[in-house]
Design a protein around this motif. Sequence first.
Motif, PDB file in Angstrom:
ATOM      1  N   ARG A  88      40.716  56.575  54.520  1.00 49.74           N
ATOM      2  CA  ARG A  88      41.666  55.600  53.989  1.00 49.74           C
ATOM      3  C   ARG A  88      41.056  54.930  52.761  1.00 49.74           C
ATOM      4  NH1 ARG A  88      42.895  50.009  55.343  1.00 49.74           N
ATOM      5  NH2 ARG A  88      45.086  49.572  54.896  1.00 49.74           N
ATOM      6  N   VAL A  89      41.694  55.156  51.632  1.00 50.53           N
ATOM      7  CA  VAL A  89      41.277  54.518  50.380  1.00 50.53           C
ATOM      8  C   VAL A  89      42.427  53.624  49.954  1.00 50.53           C
ATOM      9  CG1 VAL A  89      40.518  54.874  48.015  1.00 50.53           C
ATOM     10  CG2 VAL A  89      39.831  56.494  49.793  1.00 50.53           C
ATOM     11  N   ALA A  90      42.290  52.339  50.214  1.00 53.31           N
ATOM     12  CA  ALA A  90      43.435  51.438  50.125  1.00 53.31           C
ATOM     13  C   ALA A  90      43.558  50.709  48.791  1.00 53.31           C
ATOM     14  CB  ALA A  90      43.354  50.406  51.257  1.00 53.31           C
ATOM     15  N   LYS A  91      42.544  50.814  47.935  1.00 45.01           N
ATOM     16  CA  LYS A  91      42.565  50.042  46.698  1.00 45.01           C
ATOM     17  C   LYS A  91      42.598  50.944  45.474  1.00 45.01           C
ATOM     18  CE  LYS A  91      40.278  45.889  48.423  1.00 45.01           C
ATOM     19  NZ  LYS A  91      39.174  44.911  48.197  1.00 45.01           N
ATOM     20  N   LEU A  92      43.192  50.432  44.418  1.00 41.59           N
ATOM     21  CA  LEU A  92      43.204  51.121  43.135  1.00 41.59           C
ATOM     22  C   LEU A  92      41.781  51.314  42.623  1.00 41.59           C
ATOM     23  CD1 LEU A  92      45.992  49.044  41.342  1.00 41.59           C
ATOM     24  CD2 LEU A  92      46.240  51.360  42.232  1.00 41.59           C
TER      25      LEU A  92
END
Length: 317
Positions: free
Chosen positions: A131-135
């Motif tokens: 999970r890569v949740a940030k820009l």
Amino acid sequence: MSVYIAHRLFAAHDRALAADLADRLAGKIGADRVFLPFCDTDEEDLVAEVKGRRLFELDRDRLGRLDAMVAILHGPSLDDGVCMEIGYAAASDVPVIVVSTDFQTYSVTETGAHLEFPDPLIQAVATRIVRVAKLGPPTLSPTPVQSRFRGFRARNAVQTDTALDAAVDTLLDLPERPSLRTGPPPGISTHVYVEASPYTAWGRDHLAEACVDAGHTVAVPQRFTATDPVAGALADLSAVRSAARLLADVSGPETPPGTALLIGAALASGVQIAAFQPRVTFTHAQGREPNWRNLMVQYATDAHLDSGEAVPPWLTV
């Protein structure tokens, strides 16, 4: 290693993202070991007497001989075909890596434990979650003029690139013989597992009552009321895999994600499946027969019930 890329395939950007993942993975393990639906079934140009069923057969054949699956899931509305494929893999003891760039987390109550996905089943069966949740970080332009939109696009591209690279690394780091998460196939019992639609009601509803009235023992979902939703989800998966029948309400804009996952698990476990859908809508695609649900869900089921009166006859078949 044979790897299946499960992804939403109805829009160009979804297919392009999955193709990017498949290409990165192919560079590590070889293109012949990566299966990318739509691409490898030649979906747009495939000609078959019943095209949707043929596509289902091609995908199911590959699902039956996997070493691993990488599934791309984004946002609160999870693709029902992908969720069905995840359920099939999980019930077959195939490790599943789920990739997401969703920045939200979810809980079944306001103060409950935060989960990565709206239905606890996804988190429960995932071997790994990437999970890569940030820009990505802002880029500094060497020129004084740069479109803020192009800069924003670049930050999104960095986010997805990071997620895809991490998914490939995670897959390659899996042990060659991963421990089984769901255990060996349990003995088949005589109960009917009834999965209500969240668009109608959870728990004991009219479908469960119809099964009880017909003399059947009924199991209903635990994951939405359990203190530990993930433990409840694993209990639901076990109950479906050991059931004689699965009666699933697939009503809604799409089959609810957990319901679709359980349908895939039931198919892999040899459980008889009926889809209940009183209000039917159809999708249409070039060269394909009309489908009343995602074709992976539609052809996984043994019966399509459109009214409560259709339930008792199905129980006697």
